[in-house]
Design an enzyme around this catalytic site. Structure first.
Site, PDB file in Angstrom:
ATOM      1  CD  GLU A 253      39.429  53.738  34.965  1.00 10.36           C
ATOM      2  OE1 GLU A 253      38.567  53.403  35.637  1.00 10.36           O
ATOM      3  OE2 GLU A 253      39.374  54.344  33.962  1.00 10.36           O
ATOM      4  CB  CYS A 287      35.987  47.293  38.699  1.00 10.86           C
ATOM      5  SG  CYS A 287      35.547  47.515  36.886  1.00 10.86           S
TER       6      CYS A 287
HETATM    7  P1  NAD Z   1      45.430  44.260  42.539  1.00  7.01           P
HETATM    8  O1  NAD Z   1      45.617  45.625  42.943  1.00  7.01           O
HETATM    9  O2  NAD Z   1      45.813  43.060  43.297  1.00  7.01           O
HETATM   10  O3  NAD Z   1      46.539  44.167  41.203  1.00  7.01           O
HETATM   11  C1  NAD Z   1      46.442  44.808  39.985  1.00  7.01           C
HETATM   12  C2  NAD Z   1      47.781  45.189  39.292  1.00  7.01           C
HETATM   13  O4  NAD Z   1      48.583  45.880  39.912  1.00  7.01           O
HETATM   14  C3  NAD Z   1      48.655  43.725  39.051  1.00  7.01           C
HETATM   15  O5  NAD Z   1      49.219  43.889  37.768  1.00  7.01           O
HETATM   16  C4  NAD Z   1      49.724  43.916  40.326  1.00  7.01           C
HETATM   17  O6  NAD Z   1      50.918  43.096  39.976  1.00  7.01           O
HETATM   18  C5  NAD Z   1      49.922  45.280  40.301  1.00  7.01           C
HETATM   19  N1  NAD Z   1      50.399  45.937  41.490  1.00  7.01           N
HETATM   20  C6  NAD Z   1      50.046  45.605  42.614  1.00  7.01           C
HETATM   21  N2  NAD Z   1      50.669  46.531  43.616  1.00  7.01           N
HETATM   22  C7  NAD Z   1      51.427  46.985  42.977  1.00  7.01           C
HETATM   23  C8  NAD Z   1      52.400  48.353  43.121  1.00  7.01           C
HETATM   24  N3  NAD Z   1      52.702  48.498  44.494  1.00  7.01           N
HETATM   25  N4  NAD Z   1      53.087  48.707  42.057  1.00  7.01           N
HETATM   26  C9  NAD Z   1      52.977  48.379  40.943  1.00  7.01           C
HETATM   27  N5  NAD Z   1      52.132  47.421  40.703  1.00  7.01           N
HETATM   28  C10 NAD Z   1      51.359  46.830  41.515  1.00  7.01           C
HETATM   29  O7  NAD Z   1      44.156  44.013  41.775  1.00  7.01           O
HETATM   30  P2  NAD Z   1      43.649  42.522  41.253  1.00  7.01           P
HETATM   31  O8  NAD Z   1      43.259  41.388  42.333  1.00  7.01           O
HETATM   32  O9  NAD Z   1      44.267  41.739  40.030  1.00  7.01           O
HETATM   33  O10 NAD Z   1      42.080  42.950  40.563  1.00  7.01           O
HETATM   34  C11 NAD Z   1      40.881  43.303  41.388  1.00  7.01           C
HETATM   35  C12 NAD Z   1      40.902  44.779  41.893  1.00  7.01           C
HETATM   36  O11 NAD Z   1      40.954  45.632  40.748  1.00  7.01           O
HETATM   37  C13 NAD Z   1      39.563  45.048  42.317  1.00  7.01           C
HETATM   38  O12 NAD Z   1      39.585  45.861  43.430  1.00  7.01           O
HETATM   39  C14 NAD Z   1      38.962  45.658  41.242  1.00  7.01           C
HETATM   40  O13 NAD Z   1      37.710  46.448  41.458  1.00  7.01           O
HETATM   41  C15 NAD Z   1      39.885  46.614  40.512  1.00  7.01           C
HETATM   42  N6  NAD Z   1      39.452  46.715  39.019  1.00  7.01           N
HETATM   43  C16 NAD Z   1      39.280  48.070  38.716  1.00  7.01           C
HETATM   44  C17 NAD Z   1      38.774  48.340  37.615  1.00  7.01           C
HETATM   45  C18 NAD Z   1      38.447  49.973  37.206  1.00  7.01           C
HETATM   46  O14 NAD Z   1      38.339  50.053  35.752  1.00  7.01           O
HETATM   47  N7  NAD Z   1      38.018  50.674  38.131  1.00  7.01           N
HETATM   48  C19 NAD Z   1      38.691  47.200  36.743  1.00  7.01           C
HETATM   49  C20 NAD Z   1      39.174  46.219  36.875  1.00  7.01           C
HETATM   50  C21 NAD Z   1      39.280  45.674  38.317  1.00  7.01           C
END
Ligand code: NAD
Length: 501
Positions: A253, A287
């Site tokens: 997601e 998102c």
């Molecule tokens: P992010 O990608 O920085 O982090 C999300 C999560 O992933 C965190 O828990 C982080 O620690 C983990 N993470 C990051 N890199 C990783 C890796 N290589 N391996 C394992 N875990 C890893 O995102 P954010 O800044 O917290 O949130 C914003 C983003 O999330 C935006 O792009 C938004 O659109 C997206 N989002 C999408 C949805 C959806 O349902 N499509 C919902 C909410 C947020």
């Protein structure tokens, strides 16, 4: 009530909130509100081991009984809605109405999952062989790893967990390192529900605190059957191949770049309200936030003028205060990202309204901004990227089909909407040739989905679906069963094989 009292009321012991190596900042004022323990890789592996052990027992519990645990979780959430909603506001910066709204979404998915626990239906399929019965059954899958983003710090866990638990799975959750406190509160509420339930196996829900390294240990572990990851496209690009490498299952997601098309026949009053909530709600950090407005040239001037007026009267400030509509950005990196995008937009010919930092004197360590409207000459490079901040790019169109093509011409495919009263346009938008997104709406905005539908998007949004409809199927193993109740052993396709033997 102080934050410490709030955390205690939600079941978090003071000892778990100090002395750790992960400092938790509130985006409201930048203050450190706790220092929590970050898990090590051996601790991650031990937690997965406990969850796997719990799974082997839980899968044998009848699904309606499993639903009882989620009913109890829903009760805990109802009783603690205001407290948990307030903590979401303090830790993620949402206004209170959105913080408690997020908890309501958790309650809704619990209700949905309780009903689902009596509806994990399979199929009976006509067999081509006499004296045979064929069917499809759904079995528990295993340990579900949940990785979540900061902006929906509790709802995403509940979407996954409520379904996974009724499906007979165990859950290991790694929340965003920016929002561990709301996660700890959810885990405490889950444990209360477990206690009331009585005999659920320990380890059914595990919580891991930490950043990327902790997430990677979860992603790489073969005992984790499904990795459900919510976050940026950058994160999905790293996780997807790693899970595929070990033939695990992933549900991604990821980022969105959501557009609203406004046609000449639209009810502009409704469109303004829909765009406003979509573009500046949650300070543009959903998102599904509306990031692009594609307006017919005949109404674009009036629409933009009305939006600027609405933006000017939307109160930016402390999200705990009653009249605030726009809280802070999560941190300085988010603010810097927004300013960089606005600078690029200017270079690409954009006319920027708003976007500047606000309340810097009152909150020198927090990042409040005026939401921005940027009128673009075309859908340029910057518009095709998701900047996680309240920036609304405005483009104009002449022909409706061009507008739909523009809406689809970005790498992401999460949410989309059209405001029109023209039936032909509405139906075209929803047709095979229309919006290519996972969510396509008519006369409502791009954000604020209900839990009853499957949620997710296409292309760089990752293709995953969670929450309602039949999204539960990804949390289960599908088995095709053929039963022979005859005295013969006919082969499929009429094959004769050693029949004289
Ligand atoms: P992010 O990608 O920085 O982090 C999300 C999560 O992933 C965190 O828990 C982080 O620690 C983990 N993470 C990051 N890199 C990783 C890796 N290589 N391996 C394992 N875990 C890893 O995102 P954010 O800044 O917290 O949130 C914003 C983003 O999330 C935006 O792009 C938004 O659109 C997206 N989002 C999408 C949805 C959806 O349902 N499509 C919902 C909410 C947020």
């Amino acid at each position: 009530m102080t934050t410490a009292e709030l955390l205690n009321s939600l079941g978090l012991a003071s000892s778990s909130l100090t002395g750790g190596n992960l400092a938790v900042h509130s985006p409201l004022d930048g203050a450190v509100i706790a220092c929590v323990h970050e898990h090590t890789v051996p601790e991650v592996q031990a937690a997965i081991g406990r969850a796997h052990g719990a799974f082997t027992q839980w899968r044998q519990v009848p699904a309606p009984r499993r639903g009882e645990l989620i009913r109890l979780l829903g009760d805990e959430l109802r009783a603690n809605k205001e407290l948990l909603g307030r903590l979401v506001s303090i830790e993620a910066g949402k206004i209170l109405a959105e913080g408690t709204g997020e908890v309501q979404e958790m309650i809704d998915i619990c209700d949905f999952a309780v009903g689902l626990s009596r509806q994990l239906y399979g199929l009976t399929i006509a067999s081509e062989r006499p004296g045979h019965r064929m069917m499809e059954t759904w079995q528990p899958l295993g340990v579900v790893g949940v990785i979540s983003a900061f902006n929906f710090p509790v709802a995403v866990w509940s979407w996954n967990t409520a379904l996974a638990i009724v499906c007979g799975d165990a859950v290991v959750w790694k929340p965003s390192e920016k929002t561990p406190l709301t996660a700890m509160a959810c885990q405490a509420l889950f444990e209360r529900a477990m206690k009331k339930f009585g005999d659920a196996p320990a380890g059914l829900s595990e919580l891991l605190i930490g950043a990327r390294e902790v997430g990677e240990a979860l992603v790489d572990d073969r005992r984790v059957a499904l990795v459900s990851a919510t976050g940026s496209t950058r994160m999905g690009r790293q996780i997807g191949p790693r899970v595929a490498e070990r033939f695990g299952r992933s549900l991604l997601e990821l980022g969105g770049n959501n557009a609203i098309i406004v046609a000449p026949s639209a009810d502009l009053g409704m469109a303004v309200r829909g765009i406003l909530f979509g573009a500046i709600g949650t300070a543009g950090q959903r998102c599904t936030s509306t990031r692009r407005l594609i307006a017919h040239s005949g109404i674009a001037d009036e629409l933009v003028a009305r939006l600027k007026k609405a933006y000017a009267s939307a109160q930016v400030g402390n999200p705990l205060e009653a009249h605030t509509l726009v809280g802070p950005l999560i941190d300085k990196a988010a603010f810097d990202g927004m300013q960089a995008a606005l600078a690029k937009a200017r270079q690409e010919g954009g006319k920027v309204f708003g976007g500047e930092r606000m309340l810097a004197k009152e909150y020198p360590d927090a990042y409040y901004v005026a939401p921005a409207i940027v009128e673009m000459p075309a859908q340029t490079d910057v518009v095709c990227h998701e900047t996680f901040a309240p920036i609304l790019y405005v483009m104009r169109y002449e022909s409706f089909h061009d507008a739909v093509a523009m809406q689809n011409n970005v790498p992401q495919g999460l949410s989309s909407a059209v405001f029109t009263t023209d039936l032909r346009e509405a139906e075209w938008f929803l047709s095979a040739a229309g919006s290519d997104c996972g969510i396509a709406n008519v006369n409502i905005g791009t954000s604020g989905a209900e839990i009853g539908g499957a949620f997710g998007g296409e292309k760089e949004t990752g293709g995953g679906r969670e929450s309602g409809s039949d999204a539960w199927k990804v949390y289960m193993r599908r088995a095709t069963n053929t039963i022979n109740y005859s005295r013969e052993l006919p082969l499929a396709q009429g094959i004769k094989f050693g029949d004289d033997a």
